[in-house]
Design an enzyme around this catalytic site. Sequence first.
Site, mmCIF file in Angstrom:
data_model
loop_
_atom_site.group_PDB
_atom_site.id
_atom_site.type_symbol
_atom_site.label_atom_id
_atom_site.label_comp_id
_atom_site.label_asym_id
_atom_site.label_seq_id
_atom_site.Cartn_x
_atom_site.Cartn_y
_atom_site.Cartn_z
ATOM 1 N N ARG A 161 8.300 29.730 -28.023
ATOM 2 C CA ARG A 161 7.212 28.773 -27.818
ATOM 3 C C ARG A 161 7.733 27.395 -27.448
ATOM 4 O O ARG A 161 7.086 26.656 -26.686
ATOM 5 C CB ARG A 161 6.341 28.701 -29.080
ATOM 6 C CG ARG A 161 5.126 27.811 -28.916
ATOM 7 C CD ARG A 161 4.135 27.934 -30.047
ATOM 8 N NE ARG A 161 4.614 27.378 -31.301
ATOM 9 C CZ ARG A 161 3.807 26.992 -32.302
ATOM 10 N NH1 ARG A 161 2.500 27.127 -32.179
ATOM 11 N NH2 ARG A 161 4.303 26.516 -33.428
ATOM 12 N N ALA B 171 -1.141 25.060 -28.287
ATOM 13 C CA ALA B 171 -0.376 26.300 -28.395
ATOM 14 C C ALA B 171 -0.775 26.935 -29.723
ATOM 15 O O ALA B 171 -0.631 26.326 -30.779
ATOM 16 C CB ALA B 171 1.127 26.017 -28.347
ATOM 17 N N SER B 172 -1.270 28.154 -29.659
ATOM 18 C CA SER B 172 -1.786 28.806 -30.865
ATOM 19 C C SER B 172 -0.672 29.188 -31.822
ATOM 20 O O SER B 172 0.506 29.213 -31.465
ATOM 21 C CB SER B 172 -2.573 30.066 -30.471
ATOM 22 O OG SER B 172 -3.672 29.753 -29.666
ATOM 23 N N MET B 173 -1.068 29.485 -33.064
ATOM 24 C CA MET B 173 -0.116 29.979 -34.051
ATOM 25 C C MET B 173 0.543 31.260 -33.535
ATOM 26 O O MET B 173 -0.132 32.152 -33.004
ATOM 27 C CB MET B 173 -0.823 30.282 -35.364
ATOM 28 C CG MET B 173 -1.435 29.093 -36.043
ATOM 29 S SD MET B 173 -2.467 29.561 -37.464
ATOM 30 C CE MET B 173 -1.224 30.251 -38.567
ATOM 31 N N PRO B 174 1.865 31.392 -33.659
ATOM 32 C CA PRO B 174 2.519 32.627 -33.223
ATOM 33 C C PRO B 174 1.923 33.884 -33.833
ATOM 34 O O PRO B 174 1.836 34.923 -33.164
ATOM 35 C CB PRO B 174 3.975 32.411 -33.653
ATOM 36 C CG PRO B 174 4.157 30.928 -33.581
ATOM 37 C CD PRO B 174 2.842 30.361 -34.039
#
Length: 399
Positions: free
Chosen positions: A37, A99-102
């Site tokens: 990320r 950016a979303s949570m992994p």
Amino acid sequence: MTASGLDGSARDELYRKLLDSGALTPEWVPAFEAMPRSAFLPELMWPFDMDTGTSVSVSRSGDSDLWHAYADADVPVVTQWDDGAHTAADPGRLSTSSASMPSVVARMLRDLDVQPDTRVLEIGTGTGWNAALLSYRLGAANVVTVEVDAAVADAARARLAAVGLHPEVVTGDGLLGYPDGAPYDRIIVTAGVRDLPYAWIRQTRPGGLIVAPWGTHYSNVDCVVRLVVAEDGQSASGRLTGAVEFMKVRSQRHRFNQTAYLPDGFPGDAVTTVTELTAADLGLDDRLRHPFAAVAGLLVSECTLLTDRRGTAVSAWLYGLTDRSWAAAVLVDGQVGSTVYQAGPRRLWDELTRAHQWWVAAGEPDVTRFGLTVTAGRTNAWFDNPRSPLLLQDVENAG
């Protein structure tokens, strides 16, 4: 969060946890390892600090260790505020790209169930990280990604090119899909929607999948829905797989004027009743994880809930979206019985009470027992079985 104890192994540790939980499946591991990320995050970003419950400003040049610690942590990271109008270092008013949570990214890719050469349309490019994961596994020629914000799309395209990936990045309204590249085997959506566009079904092959965060205006909570397109291509149906919270697509953000409901001030012409429901019963402090809070919007139609906790008390307000009905109560922790004020054609608190009674009688089901069927111009919710539509009159008759 501090950078202490977090080094290059933090990302590996995160991936191990995601594998152990089942969120990350083995076939996606090479893509996650090759496309971290951090390669898609900007110099200045605003990660969500789980300790304080707020977004914090972190720059790579100002504190590289902390920046990388957040980049490799299972937290969402805001990358744009106020549709790009906010340019200061401090957080803005409304987060509009991230950016979303992994863990969320991994679960949605798992739900997408891709195979070699699967052709995918992504709605909401954001940083480009999700498109990179898809491109690495499937080949960039099989990935199209649509982003409504031109500046966000340009930045994502550049980051993808920097890691050697060149999927088609389209600047446009993702609610329209991208018919030029149709049909697709899969569509994945990375922004919360309140209305599921029929265009997505028409652009997906029969038997194909659509994975999207969907919800109602009851709250900001979304539930990931995994829709299977019917063999005739005219509808799609599938279960909710879990509760999440995404930024909403721009044209479906909900705005309303609270003062219009009480033009003469509180309590106006409200009637009063007493409720035995508590903040804990309704999940007001954890709407994302509480099973009732996550599905309440399916059980109480055309309604928005707003809350404000101060110390041991939570103020809860319900507003009707089709008229000027409203309800309000102050729920004090440990207190049995609270006064409710209600006004307008609907008695919204009574509706919420009956919805909770129905939910308890049904065994306190979580979101995975609910699903949706989408046809042209209509979305129907169901409970346990697509042939068992969730009828609001049944909920209304509870108790």
